[in-house]
Design a protein around this motif. Sequence first.
Motif, short mmCIF file in Angstrom:
data_model
loop_
_atom_site.label_atom_id
_atom_site.label_comp_id
_atom_site.label_asym_id
_atom_site.label_seq_id
_atom_site.Cartn_x
_atom_site.Cartn_y
_atom_site.Cartn_z
N GLY A 510 0.80 -1.21 0.00
CA GLY A 510 0.00 0.00 0.00
C GLY A 510 0.84 1.26 0.00
N GLY A 511 0.19 2.39 -0.29
CA GLY A 511 0.88 3.66 -0.33
C GLY A 511 1.02 4.18 -1.75
N SER A 512 1.83 5.21 -1.95
CA SER A 512 2.00 5.82 -3.27
C SER A 512 2.81 4.90 -4.19
CB SER A 512 2.71 7.17 -3.14
OG SER A 512 1.90 8.08 -2.42
N ARG A 513 2.31 4.79 -5.42
CA ARG A 513 2.98 3.97 -6.41
C ARG A 513 3.09 4.74 -7.72
NH1 ARG A 513 4.20 1.48 -2.71
NH2 ARG A 513 4.07 -0.75 -2.27
N MET A 514 4.17 4.48 -8.45
CA MET A 514 4.34 5.09 -9.76
C MET A 514 3.57 4.26 -10.78
SD MET A 514 5.82 7.71 -11.16
CE MET A 514 7.29 8.10 -10.19
N LEU A 515 2.65 4.92 -11.49
CA LEU A 515 1.86 4.27 -12.54
C LEU A 515 2.39 4.73 -13.89
CD1 LEU A 515 -0.65 2.63 -13.52
CD2 LEU A 515 -1.93 4.79 -13.37
N THR A 516 2.83 3.80 -14.72
CA THR A 516 3.31 4.12 -16.06
C THR A 516 2.26 3.68 -17.08
OG1 THR A 516 5.61 3.82 -15.38
CG2 THR A 516 5.15 3.74 -17.75
N VAL A 517 1.88 4.59 -17.95
CA VAL A 517 0.87 4.31 -18.97
C VAL A 517 1.54 4.34 -20.34
CG1 VAL A 517 -1.35 5.02 -19.95
CG2 VAL A 517 -0.83 5.48 -17.54
N ASN A 561 -4.17 0.84 -2.21
CA ASN A 561 -4.36 0.11 -0.97
C ASN A 561 -3.49 -1.14 -0.96
OD1 ASN A 561 -6.41 1.94 -0.22
ND2 ASN A 561 -7.93 0.77 -1.41
N ALA A 562 -3.23 -1.67 0.22
CA ALA A 562 -2.45 -2.90 0.34
C ALA A 562 -3.24 -4.06 -0.28
CB ALA A 562 -2.13 -3.19 1.80
N GLY A 563 -2.52 -4.98 -0.91
CA GLY A 563 -3.17 -6.15 -1.47
C GLY A 563 -3.60 -5.98 -2.92
N THR A 564 -4.43 -6.90 -3.38
CA THR A 564 -4.80 -6.95 -4.80
C THR A 564 -6.20 -6.47 -5.08
OG1 THR A 564 -5.50 -9.26 -4.53
CG2 THR A 564 -3.22 -8.88 -5.23
N GLY A 565 -6.79 -5.68 -4.20
CA GLY A 565 -8.16 -5.25 -4.39
C GLY A 565 -8.32 -3.91 -5.06
N ASN A 566 -7.29 -3.38 -5.69
CA ASN A 566 -7.35 -2.04 -6.27
C ASN A 566 -7.96 -2.05 -7.68
OD1 ASN A 566 -5.60 -0.21 -4.32
ND2 ASN A 566 -4.53 -2.18 -4.53
N THR A 567 -8.60 -0.93 -8.01
CA THR A 567 -9.10 -0.72 -9.37
C THR A 567 -8.49 0.56 -9.94
OG1 THR A 567 -11.04 0.55 -8.65
CG2 THR A 567 -11.30 -1.83 -8.87
N ASN A 579 -5.04 5.86 -27.48
CA ASN A 579 -5.04 4.40 -27.42
C ASN A 579 -4.11 3.96 -26.29
OD1 ASN A 579 -6.71 4.33 -29.65
ND2 ASN A 579 -5.04 3.98 -31.10
N ILE A 580 -4.55 2.99 -25.49
CA ILE A 580 -3.76 2.52 -24.37
C ILE A 580 -3.34 1.07 -24.61
CG2 ILE A 580 -3.78 1.97 -21.89
CD1 ILE A 580 -5.51 4.39 -21.43
N ASP A 581 -2.03 0.83 -24.48
CA ASP A 581 -1.47 -0.50 -24.69
C ASP A 581 -1.42 -1.29 -23.37
OD1 ASP A 581 -0.07 -2.68 -25.73
OD2 ASP A 581 1.88 -1.74 -25.42
N HIS A 582 -0.81 -0.70 -22.34
CA HIS A 582 -0.76 -1.35 -21.04
C HIS A 582 -0.39 -0.33 -19.97
CE1 HIS A 582 3.66 -2.09 -22.19
NE2 HIS A 582 3.74 -1.31 -21.13
N ILE A 583 -0.52 -0.74 -18.72
CA ILE A 583 -0.03 0.06 -17.61
C ILE A 583 0.97 -0.79 -16.82
CG2 ILE A 583 -2.14 1.42 -17.44
CD1 ILE A 583 -2.87 -0.25 -14.94
N VAL A 584 1.89 -0.12 -16.12
CA VAL A 584 2.83 -0.80 -15.24
C VAL A 584 2.72 -0.14 -13.87
CG1 VAL A 584 5.22 -1.41 -14.78
CG2 VAL A 584 4.41 -1.29 -17.15
N VAL A 585 2.48 -0.95 -12.85
CA VAL A 585 2.42 -0.47 -11.48
C VAL A 585 3.73 -0.84 -10.80
CG1 VAL A 585 1.23 -0.58 -9.26
CG2 VAL A 585 -0.07 -0.71 -11.41
N ALA A 586 4.49 0.17 -10.40
CA ALA A 586 5.79 -0.08 -9.79
C ALA A 586 5.62 -0.82 -8.48
CB ALA A 586 6.54 1.24 -9.56
#
Length: 587
Positions: A510-517, A561-567, A579-586
């Motif tokens: 959990g906490g702040s994460r870098m989202l790459t689009v 949030n902690a865990g795998t329940g995020n949207t 157009n979006i190919d993928h996202i990467v969550v650090a």
Amino acid sequence: MSIHLNRRQLLKAGAVGAAAVALPPALPATSAAAYPVPAKMEWWYAARFGMFIHFGSYSYRGLGEWAFYNEGWSKADYQTQVSARFNPAGFNAASIVGLAKRAGMKYLVITAKHHEGFAMWDSKVASFTDTTGRRLYTLPSYTGFQRDLLAELKAECERQGIVFALYYSIVDWCHPSQTVRSTGLTTMASMTARANYIRDMKEHLRELITRYDPALLWFDGDWFPERNPQTLTDWWNADDGRDLYNFCISLKPNLVINERVKRNTGLGDYLCPEQTVPARPLPRPWETCQTLNGAWGYDSRKENQYKSVRTLVRELVRVVSRDGNYLLNIGPRGDGVVTTGSVNALTGMGAWMSTYSDSIYGTTGSPFTSEPSWGYYTKKPGKLFAHVSTWPTSRQLVIGSLTNTINRVYLLNNPGTSLPYTRSSSGITVTLPASAPNADVSVVVVEVAGDPTAGPPSGGGGTTYQAENAVLGDGASVYSNHAGFTGTGFVNFPASGGSLQFNNVDGGAGGSRMLTVRFANGSGNSRTGRLVVNGAGQNITTPATASWSTWQTMTVTVPLNAGTGNTIRFESTGQDLANIDHIVVAA
């Protein structure tokens, strides 16, 4: 092959003739596959690349292997006006096997009997006749052509070190027991006719196995709905497939057999998706069969539709990176001559393989759970291969993190010169030459101690979520018409209302994460939409890119949030998003 209206969506050599065939080396014991590989399949798994040959009396017609069905022929007219005129005098086994070898193919599968029912060998099984019941429906008996093409091809495969295999169709449009109906399936005349056909089909296969000693049997014509007990219309089920597999194995225990004794029932030794590449490794060994131009049997209408060498090479790499095999088809003309388009395409692939085959043979799939934007990975003990199709203009190639000790990094085409690199929490950054050594796919080799093993992602690493696997709403759709995407497609948004939602996103602790689009915006203008994370929204603006095939990345910090329940949800608001190919969550 399979249904025309809904396309079908080699073991160390066997006990017979093993010493005659130079099989590819088995995988080293330390190599890690994505699934267990039985000993009898080690040669097949290491080979990675094979040739499919669709050749039969339909080749004379020049309208594909489904001509009988698609054109609505009667059995008698097809047999006398198509099959009887088939004269493959130009078939040259040495030339065909040589073409496969130069292309880098390690095994070869040819149609012994396709759905049309025409046997390409001198079978003596009495029930496989024409409509008169007086002539065997075989190449020598029905056409007068006396050469044994399968024996010629088998002998050349042995001479040139290619593994020989055969295709056989369970369904038979011209057999007296069957009448063709919709989707290319057949209806049996009676349950007695069914039992007799299956008995005689096994005798067909006994002839093929004992006479030609194939290392592999590639079945087809099995796509009947599963019924238990069988009926006259749905006369083939999993029990029949299991019995057929066991019969063939009883004749040659080390025979490799595909799943199409009865597909989708867990039977056979490997899966065989057709004309598609799975988005990720499958749970069993698998092989995709593909055409050069959309045709299996020779089709004169498609002679101007050949895929480029670039497309074929990249498809081969993508398949192997996902731990699969690539079976690429040719369809010789009715006279037996291989088309110029096929020769050109395979010669082009051979030019690439002559330099880069070490990154294909004996490799397993990528050690990483996500695929990089610039290409794909394969590996074998001591080497990680980075297949680069998009050469970075910055000359800095970031390769995923490994736990191994790195010995050196180099280009596969120039192994004598080491490349400078650095290691960090983001991975391995390699400084490349200014230009790619190969216009289609270049290969960077990371030489390591042991089997390449992915390290924990951090910084520039993370978990990749492909857009085509997310939940789409309000008109958002998956497309693949612009090049450069990394999965099986990308998501395109309508002018307003479209949405793309990634569920079960892993937020770690959990906490702040870098989202790459990763996106492409060839509109010429920036585009703004909404990014909604766990219900909290913010605007997100994607700048214009040079074209719809020019993919870039942008990053934004998001709270998870902690865990795998995020949207994580993208919404178009008044204008269509990029157009979006993928996202990467650090991590």
